[in-house]
Design an enzyme around this catalytic site. Structure first.
Site, PDB file in Angstrom:
ATOM      1  N   GLU A 213       1.258  -3.795   7.066  1.00 16.10           N
ATOM      2  CA  GLU A 213       2.333  -4.354   7.602  1.00 16.10           C
ATOM      3  C   GLU A 213       3.389  -3.288   8.177  1.00 16.10           C
ATOM      4  OE1 GLU A 213       2.935  -7.672   8.050  1.00 16.10           O
ATOM      5  OE2 GLU A 213       1.086  -8.450   7.204  1.00 16.10           O
ATOM      6  N   CYS A 247      12.038  -5.287  10.287  1.00 12.66           N
ATOM      7  CA  CYS A 247      10.904  -4.915  10.941  1.00 12.66           C
ATOM      8  C   CYS A 247      10.815  -5.963  12.331  1.00 12.66           C
ATOM      9  CB  CYS A 247       9.774  -5.031  10.084  1.00 12.66           C
ATOM     10  SG  CYS A 247       9.327  -6.582   9.204  1.00 12.66           S
TER      11      CYS A 247
END
Ligand code: NAD
Length: 461
Positions: A213, A247
């Site tokens: 991720e 993010c």
């Protein structure tokens, strides 16, 4: 700092526990999820305090972006574990007649979860829920940059589970490296692209499957049909929540030149409404995680014209929410993921301009389009490759557990949340249960005179 030998002993202990078969029992997994749910809820306030200690994250943001999501995820897993873990029956192939076909979900075994600092609680607990539901043992390495949260995580986990089942190992990248030397059955990593490559390399040595991720430069387009006040409000929220250290925050704006002046006014108004004339005094605006990131971000401030913000205070690791007008694409701020409260605004005129800018970068984790023109938004969403995104809002795709969350290309591989977390931590074992009441001899040698018939049958089946 844990030594290589303590890490080895811990992983061996976990492998032994996995081999005992205990984690395969659905009742054990359910019990573990319930224990996790209890400890999460018991520590709601403590976790908010730890996050405030680590980077002055407000209680509201901590609850909204760290706690609520994992509470929902664990409840969902408890509710659905029986259904998810049941072997799935699928239609059999006529080629195998008579048979019944199934997919069994089996745990990988010993799992390593490596987490970053920016959502240091949620990004540990959410994958942990998936790993438990799927029946694995887990070692967690939280971030060294959020010591209060990581210490609390260790306390919560060690008080709830035995270390041969789930354990937290604290430390920096040296500890990570020692952990990566072990042979894991699955590695789940959340963090930077740079470290993601190191993880993938270490995993490849043992052919260990990974979820990565990662991050990237997330574009956010505002076309000239967008509702400007509403768009500004949603973008300011999404960019400056967690002080931009998210993010999936919009990394840079691509604003149509017809609305540039009006839209900037709306952004300015919204920034003042949200954080006041002096955001440093706002209780809702967090700090930068450490000096290294503070310095990296401060250097970006010279890369464009500052139209709002630009104020810094190294002692308090404070960088004001900042709008940077038309930085050169060659400047550092447009070369790497910003990951802080600085928002570059770049104007465009045509779809060709958009393409030229967006395709300079690797595939991003998130992508946003603000537009009232449905076909334009749809065209853009289909044209570019990215992890996930939204139209007329930012970051909200993250909260729906029915949507898999993950990147593509440089922004990562694999996805999780809700049922996808269970899938991520399970190997899908295909089983054909063949009947014995009938045996069609056609497939057996000798094959003489069978070719033409086989061709006919294979077309029909
Ligand atoms: P990072 O990659 O520096 O660190 C992540 C983890 O890896 C930490 O536990 C760290 O101790 C460890 N680590 C660091 N260097 C290492 C090395 N050389 N070898 C082995 N392990 C090492 O990331 P970060 O700074 O903590 O987090 C920020 C990054 O994470 C951003 O790029 C952001 O986009 C990304 N991120 C992605 C997601 C997502 O869900 N896709 C979520 C949050 C953050």
């Amino acid at each position: 700092m844990p030594t290589s030998s303590t890490i080895y002993t811990l992983t061996e202990k976990q492998k032994k526990f996995f081999a005992s078969g205990k984690t395969k029992e659905i009742s054990f997994r359910k019990e573990s999820l319930k224990k996790l749910s209890t400890v999460i809820q018991k520590n709601e306030d403590t976790i908010c305090d730890a996050l405030y200690k680590d980077f002055k994250k407000s209680k509201f943001e901590s609850l909204a972006t760290e706690v609520v999501l994992v509470v929902k995820e664990v409840q969902l897993a408890i509710k659905n574990i029986d259904r998810w873990t049941n072997p799935k029956s699928v239609r059999a192939s006529l080629l195998n007649f008579p048979s019944k076909d199934f997919i069994y979900s089996e745990p990988y075994g010993a799992v390593l979860i490596l987490a970053p600092w920016n959502y240091p609680y949620q990004l540990v607990i959410a994958p942990l829920i998936g790993a438990i539901t799927a029946g694995n043992t887990v070692v967690i390495k939280p971030s060294e940059l959020t010591p209060a949260t990581s210490a609390l995580l260790e306390k919560m986990i060690s008080e709830t589970f035995t270390s041969d089942y789930i354990a937290v190992v604290q430390g920096d990248k040296e500890v990570s490296k020692k952990l990566l030397k072990q042979k894991w059955d699955y590695i789940f990593f959340t963090g930077s692209v740079k470290v993601g490559k190191i993880i993938a390399e270490a995993a490849a040595k043992h052919l260990t499957p990974v979820t990565l991720e990662l991050g990237g430069k997330n574009p956010c387009i505002i076309d000239d049909t967008a509702k400007l006040t509403l768009s500004a409000r949603r973008i300011v929220w999404g960019k400056f929540v967690n002080a931009g250290q998210t993010c999936i925050a919009p990394d840079y704006l691509l604003v149509h030149k017809n609305i540039e002046t009006d839209f900037i006014k709306e952004l300015q108004k919204e920034m003042i409404r949200a954080y006041g004339e002096n955001p440093k005094t706002s209780k809702d605006f967090p700090r930068i995680i450490n000096t290294a990131n503070f310095e990296r971000l401060s250097a970006f401030l010279k890369d464009g014209k500052i139209i709002v913000g630009g104020v810094t205070d190294v002692e308090n690791l404070y960088i004001a929410p900042t709008l940077l007008q038309n930085p050169s694409l060659e400047n550092a701020v447009m070369q790497e993921e910003i990951f802080g409260p600085i928002l570059p605004i770049i104007t465009y005129s045509t779809e060709a301009d958009l393409e030229k800018i967006i395709l300079r970068y690797e595939k991003p984790l998130a992508f946003y389009v603000f537009s009232e023109n449905y076909s334009f938004a749809e065209k853009i969403l289909k044209k570019f490759s990215f992890g996930g995104g939204a139209t007329n809002d930012v970051m909200i795709q993250f909260v729906n557990h029915r949507l898999p969350f993950g990147g593509v290309g440089s922004s990562g591989m694999g996805a999780y949340h809700g049922k996808y977390s269970f899938e991520t931590f399970s190997h899908k074992k295909s089983i054909t249960r063949k009947g014995t009441w009938l045996d069609i001899p056609f497939r057996y040698a000798p094959y003489k005179r069978k070719v033409n018939l086989f061709k006919k049958i294979s077309k029909w089946i």
